[in-house]
Enzyme design. Structure first.
Site, short mmCIF file in Angstrom:
data_model
loop_
_atom_site.label_atom_id
_atom_site.label_comp_id
_atom_site.label_asym_id
_atom_site.label_seq_id
_atom_site.Cartn_x
_atom_site.Cartn_y
_atom_site.Cartn_z
NE ARG A 1 -3.83 0.63 1.98
CZ ARG A 1 -5.06 0.74 2.51
NH1 ARG A 1 -5.25 1.50 3.56
NH2 ARG A 1 -6.07 0.09 2.00
CG HIS B 1 -8.48 0.14 -2.67
ND1 HIS B 1 -7.68 -0.95 -2.37
CD2 HIS B 1 -9.12 0.46 -1.51
CE1 HIS B 1 -7.82 -1.25 -1.09
NE2 HIS B 1 -8.69 -0.43 -0.55
CD GLN C 1 -13.12 -1.94 -0.44
OE1 GLN C 1 -12.28 -1.81 0.45
NE2 GLN C 1 -14.29 -2.52 -0.23
CG ASP D 1 -14.27 6.12 -0.61
OD1 ASP D 1 -14.21 6.01 0.63
OD2 ASP D 1 -13.32 5.84 -1.36
CB CYS E 1 -14.20 0.95 0.43
SG CYS E 1 -13.51 2.61 0.58
NE ARG F 1 -10.17 -5.20 0.74
CZ ARG F 1 -9.42 -4.16 1.16
NH1 ARG F 1 -9.99 -3.13 1.75
NH2 ARG F 1 -8.11 -4.14 0.94
N1 CP Z 1 -11.15 -0.02 2.64
C1 CP Z 1 -9.86 -0.06 3.04
O1 CP Z 1 -8.95 -0.25 2.25
O2 CP Z 1 -9.72 0.01 4.40
P1 CP Z 1 -8.33 0.27 5.15
O3 CP Z 1 -7.82 1.63 4.74
O4 CP Z 1 -8.69 0.21 6.61
O5 CP Z 1 -7.37 -0.82 4.77
#
Ligand code: CP
Length: 308
Positions: free
Chosen positions: A107, A134, A137, A225, A266, A294
């Site tokens: 990430r 992403h 997700q 979001d 998400c 997830r």
């Molecule tokens: N939705 C998501 O990626 O959550 P986090 O940022 O908590 O990993």
């Protein structure tokens, strides 16, 4: 080598295979304690590096638990604690990690870091979120939609608010899974032309509609979001809130979607900003199923990457 960098970069039949395997693995675990291993242990003997240059709850925990359930081991690394955060190149980091681990999930902020990691690693690399996309997700979101309503092919997905990185991956998925996307938000926050163009080229209908009420008419799925993403400056917060307030998902807006429309987010959410608690906790919301999925979706992504 099977990297998982973005949804449009993975073949449609492989993506379908990942969703089907995720669903089967989830079913096989029904009723089990979270810490109990899966019957199959495809990651036995495998070491997975999970690198975070940004905060995370869901991605971090779901990858870690998923690897352990499949018999593998994890190493959770923070970018700042690595030499990567102190001048070592991405290319050298990728080559070094490839000598120790079988799979890398990262990430990060700039997409170029992910792409350079994939270019130089000798092991598969998974995109755990960048400023632009992403994909993990959206694999969880498709699994969630199909669990509740059947095939997503041909359905109308309405994205509300900021055309951000999660929206971009929905657009990538629209072409691969055959659904349509309507974006409703202020012009300044439209998704990038590249993402819209790719979806249209892949056969998806993409509509930009400034009026949120018109946008959600006939929607099978409404998605919101956060209005200020991790990579947005806090100084832009007030301006973004002012622009985005008309796009809040509330009961009045959901009433214009199909009666059986689902609501997704998400997470993390800012309750009473992009979405009301009434919608988040209401009967159309599947936000916690998304969060759970997830885990299942990423387990199947990792099996795809490792070919196990
Ligand atoms: N939705 C998501 O990626 O959550 P986090 O940022 O908590 O990993």
């Amino acid at each position: 080598m099977n990297h998982f960098l973005d949804i449009h970069k993975t073949e449609a039949d492989a993506l379908r295979g990942i969703i089907d395997q995720a669903s089967a693995m989830k079913q096989a675990r029904l009723g089990r304690p979270k810490g109990m291993p899966d019957d199959e242990q495809p990651l036995a003997g495998h070491m997975v590096a999970l690198i975070f240059e940004k905060p995370s709850t869901r991605t971090r925990v779901s990858f870690d638990v998923g690897v352990r359930q499949m018999g593998g081991q994890t190493m959770v690394l923070s970018g700042n604690d690595m030499q990567l955060g102190h001048g070592e190149t991405i290319a050298d980091t990728a080559r070094v990690l490839s000598r120790y681990v079988d799979l890398i999930m990262i990430r990060t902020f700039d997409e170029s870091v992910l792409l350079e990691m994939a270019d130089y690693a000798d092991v598969p690399v998974i995109n755990g979120l960048t400023d632009r996309t992403h994909p993990c997700q959206i694999m969880a979101d498709i699994l969630t939609y199909e669990e509740h309503r059947g095939p997503i092919k041909g359905k109308k997905v309405v994205w509300t608010g900021d055309g951000n990185n999660v929206c971009a991956s929905f657009l990538h998925a629209a072409g691969q899974f055959g659904f349509d996307v309507t974006f409703t938000g202020p012009e300044q926050l439209d998704p990038e032309d590249e993402f819209v163009g790719l979806a249209r080229k892949a056969g998806a209908t993409v509509t930009i509609e400034r009026d949120p009420v018109k946008a959600v008419a006939g929607a099978d799925l409404v998605v919101a979001d956060t209005w200020v993403s991790m990579h947005d400056s806090q100084s832009s917060k007030e301006r973004r809130h002012n622009m985005l307030r008309p796009y809040q998902v509330n009961d009045a807006l959901m009433a214009h979607a199909k009666p059986d429309a689902l609501f997704m987010h998400c997470l993390p959410a800012h309750r009473e900003e992009e979405v009301t608690s009434a919608v988040m906790d209401g009967p159309q919301s599947v936000i916690f199923d998304e969060a759970e999925n997830r885990l299942h979706a990423q387990k199947a992504v990792m099996r795809y990457c490792l070919g196990v």
